[in-house]
Design a protein around this motif. Sequence first.
Motif, PDB file in Angstrom:
ATOM      1  N   GLY A 149     -34.500  17.205 -64.398  1.00 25.96           N
ATOM      2  CA  GLY A 149     -35.681  16.997 -65.226  1.00 25.96           C
ATOM      3  C   GLY A 149     -35.690  15.708 -66.011  1.00 25.96           C
ATOM      4  O   GLY A 149     -36.697  15.377 -66.651  1.00 25.96           O
ATOM      5  N   LYS A 150     -34.608  14.949 -65.981  1.00 22.77           N
ATOM      6  CA  LYS A 150     -34.544  13.701 -66.735  1.00 22.77           C
ATOM      7  C   LYS A 150     -35.456  12.647 -66.105  1.00 22.77           C
ATOM      8  O   LYS A 150     -35.465  12.466 -64.883  1.00 22.77           O
ATOM      9  CB  LYS A 150     -33.116  13.164 -66.781  1.00 22.77           C
ATOM     10  CG  LYS A 150     -32.138  14.044 -67.517  1.00 22.77           C
ATOM     11  CD  LYS A 150     -32.393  14.056 -69.005  1.00 22.77           C
ATOM     12  CE  LYS A 150     -31.318  14.841 -69.741  1.00 22.77           C
ATOM     13  NZ  LYS A 150     -31.601  14.956 -71.174  1.00 22.77           N
TER      14      LYS A 150
ATOM     15  N   GLN B 128     -30.315  16.052 -57.687  1.00 19.84           N
ATOM     16  CA  GLN B 128     -30.004  16.831 -58.882  1.00 19.84           C
ATOM     17  C   GLN B 128     -31.247  17.139 -59.729  1.00 19.84           C
ATOM     18  O   GLN B 128     -31.142  17.763 -60.777  1.00 19.84           O
ATOM     19  CB  GLN B 128     -29.000  16.060 -59.742  1.00 19.84           C
ATOM     20  CG  GLN B 128     -27.624  15.911 -59.102  1.00 19.84           C
ATOM     21  CD  GLN B 128     -26.886  17.227 -59.025  1.00 19.84           C
ATOM     22  OE1 GLN B 128     -26.802  17.963 -59.993  1.00 19.84           O
ATOM     23  NE2 GLN B 128     -26.349  17.531 -57.853  1.00 19.84           N
ATOM     24  N   GLY B 129     -32.409  16.677 -59.269  1.00 16.30           N
ATOM     25  CA  GLY B 129     -33.652  17.029 -59.951  1.00 16.30           C
ATOM     26  C   GLY B 129     -34.158  16.030 -60.956  1.00 16.30           C
ATOM     27  O   GLY B 129     -35.011  16.358 -61.794  1.00 16.30           O
TER      28      GLY B 129
ATOM     29  N   ASP C  81     -41.547   6.554 -71.960  1.00 17.84           N
ATOM     30  CA  ASP C  81     -41.786   7.183 -70.660  1.00 17.84           C
ATOM     31  C   ASP C  81     -40.494   7.502 -69.929  1.00 17.84           C
ATOM     32  O   ASP C  81     -40.526   7.830 -68.735  1.00 17.84           O
ATOM     33  CB  ASP C  81     -42.635   6.261 -69.777  1.00 17.84           C
ATOM     34  CG  ASP C  81     -43.996   5.965 -70.390  1.00 17.84           C
ATOM     35  OD1 ASP C  81     -44.664   6.928 -70.819  1.00 17.84           O
ATOM     36  OD2 ASP C  81     -44.367   4.782 -70.459  1.00 17.84           O
ATOM     37  N   ALA C  82     -39.361   7.385 -70.573  1.00 16.49           N
ATOM     38  CA  ALA C  82     -38.085   7.586 -69.893  1.00 16.49           C
ATOM     39  C   ALA C  82     -37.068   8.209 -70.842  1.00 16.49           C
ATOM     40  O   ALA C  82     -37.098   7.967 -72.053  1.00 16.49           O
ATOM     41  CB  ALA C  82     -37.546   6.262 -69.359  1.00 16.49           C
TER      42      ALA C  82
ATOM     43  N   ALA D 187     -23.782  11.403 -76.226  1.00 17.53           N
ATOM     44  CA  ALA D 187     -23.394  12.647 -75.562  1.00 17.53           C
ATOM     45  C   ALA D 187     -24.115  12.799 -74.223  1.00 17.53           C
ATOM     46  O   ALA D 187     -23.521  13.252 -73.233  1.00 17.53           O
ATOM     47  CB  ALA D 187     -23.688  13.846 -76.465  1.00 17.53           C
ATOM     48  N   THR D 188     -25.379  12.413 -74.178  1.00 17.50           N
ATOM     49  CA  THR D 188     -26.131  12.458 -72.913  1.00 17.50           C
ATOM     50  C   THR D 188     -25.472  11.568 -71.869  1.00 17.50           C
ATOM     51  O   THR D 188     -25.318  11.958 -70.705  1.00 17.50           O
ATOM     52  CB  THR D 188     -27.578  12.006 -73.154  1.00 17.50           C
ATOM     53  OG1 THR D 188     -28.216  12.914 -74.050  1.00 17.50           O
ATOM     54  CG2 THR D 188     -28.355  11.950 -71.850  1.00 17.50           C
ATOM     55  N   LEU D 189     -25.068  10.365 -72.279  1.00 16.47           N
ATOM     56  CA  LEU D 189     -24.436   9.439 -71.335  1.00 16.47           C
ATOM     57  C   LEU D 189     -23.093   9.973 -70.839  1.00 16.47           C
ATOM     58  O   LEU D 189     -22.761   9.839 -69.656  1.00 16.47           O
ATOM     59  CB  LEU D 189     -24.246   8.081 -72.003  1.00 16.47           C
ATOM     60  CG  LEU D 189     -25.516   7.313 -72.364  1.00 16.47           C
ATOM     61  CD1 LEU D 189     -25.174   6.025 -73.101  1.00 16.47           C
ATOM     62  CD2 LEU D 189     -26.346   7.007 -71.122  1.00 16.47           C
TER      63      LEU D 189
END
Length: 486
Positions: free
Chosen positions: A268-269, A300-301, A381-382, A459-461
């Motif tokens: 979903g990212k 992976q979506g 947008d990202a 943390a996301t990275l």
Amino acid sequence: MSAKDFAPRDFAGRTVAQHVDAFTSGKVSARDLVEGVLARVEKAQPFNPIATLDADGARAAADALDARRKRGTGFGKLAGVPVSAKDLILTKGLRTAFASLTMKDNVPKVDASAIAQWREADAVLFAKTTTPEFGHKVLTDSRLHGVTRNPWNQHHTSGGSSGGAAVAVALGLGPIAMSTDGAGSGRIPAACCGIYGLKATLGRVPHEAAPDQFGQLTYLGVMARHPTDLGTGLAAMSRGHRDDPWTNAIGRTPFAWPDNSGEHPIAGKRITVIRRMTGGYLDPDTEARLDAALAFLDKQGARIHEMDGREIDWKLDVARVILRANQIERFGEILKTRRGDLDPSFAKTLDEGNAVDVVALRRALADRTTAYRSVQRLFGDADLLLTPTVATPAPLASQDQFEPLIVDGKPLGDLRAAWYTYTIPFNMTGHPAISIPFGQSRAGLPIGLQFVAPWFGEATLIRLAEAFDTETGASAEFPPGFAAGL
């Protein structure tokens, strides 16, 4: 007791947590861990990653930890872990020469806050790693320490300016190393050497030694073999410092790891892909690995969108102007009085600083804000940006900072414009960025990809890097002759 009374334990390839568990459980002594790393240091000498080795200090620190364990006292989150730090970072009682003949006898009386925090977490500092003089370029060589070479091919550069730190991690000289990053100086060598390199958000890690706190472009960072160790290392160095206003701005709250958000790192990212910042050259092998990464992300979506980097004015020269102005203010007197002791490329860098006038500097400071706003709009947008880390795998070790990058006999332009355009903007804008190893070129040189997140998105990275590592197994790959257990 002498070193020969201890059995070296080669823990190369193990995570920080595995080091800590082995030590705190009594399965292995801290001294044995240190001896294992020191044995690897000797083997790694042809690649020249070490600026100053502190074998005696590391043994003494390890012995103190072993004595504490016998008493049953508690330990920090880096207990017994052998670590190194770049030769630009202040270390109390251990030479910090900045790779310069002019500072070759400099022994600081204080630790940088980040180093002090690692020591408080019971890490064992065993060495300072190589860098170009005062970290002035993206290649690692100096008159004081010589050339640092790529662990996968000695004819090629390690990248820079945290080249020694990257080589140390790649060769198994401890699971993590502390780096600095002023225009990509942590991410570039991470890509060249096939490891993970993180530049955190501006203010996440204290950098109180920098003379210009409010115009900060340089960050202390972490390099690691295992992505999760980036989180552990960052968490242990992210307590704020009163002399760093950026850490005050976030309330001095340390980074927390492990992160238990439960959020999938990819599904979903929204990921915006920028193949070329300025429409320049991109190595075919690097582009092929980028395409393979996009296929993995799609599977992976992820929701992928590509944009032409030329749609953005990245203000790439802004960082150069600010850096040069800062450098000439800091080192102008050395240039006047000891030019003959300086590396020629550093002297030339300072000459560029002398040419910066007040109007150009004022314009650059305003343009930094423009660059920040441009990147912020992209994140409207990202969730993530994806680029190559550098345009080609590591150049030859003989590459000159001021000479064109040559590919297949063709000059592509200076290094800044032709090779590392991708990393520069995010030092200006403060956004966190990571270099992730993703395969090799046909010549066997590592290739890295860069992801950039919104502020405080470390943390996301790291979770993203963990997902990539599960796919690639990059954390288990060692240069020839340095596999775990050797």
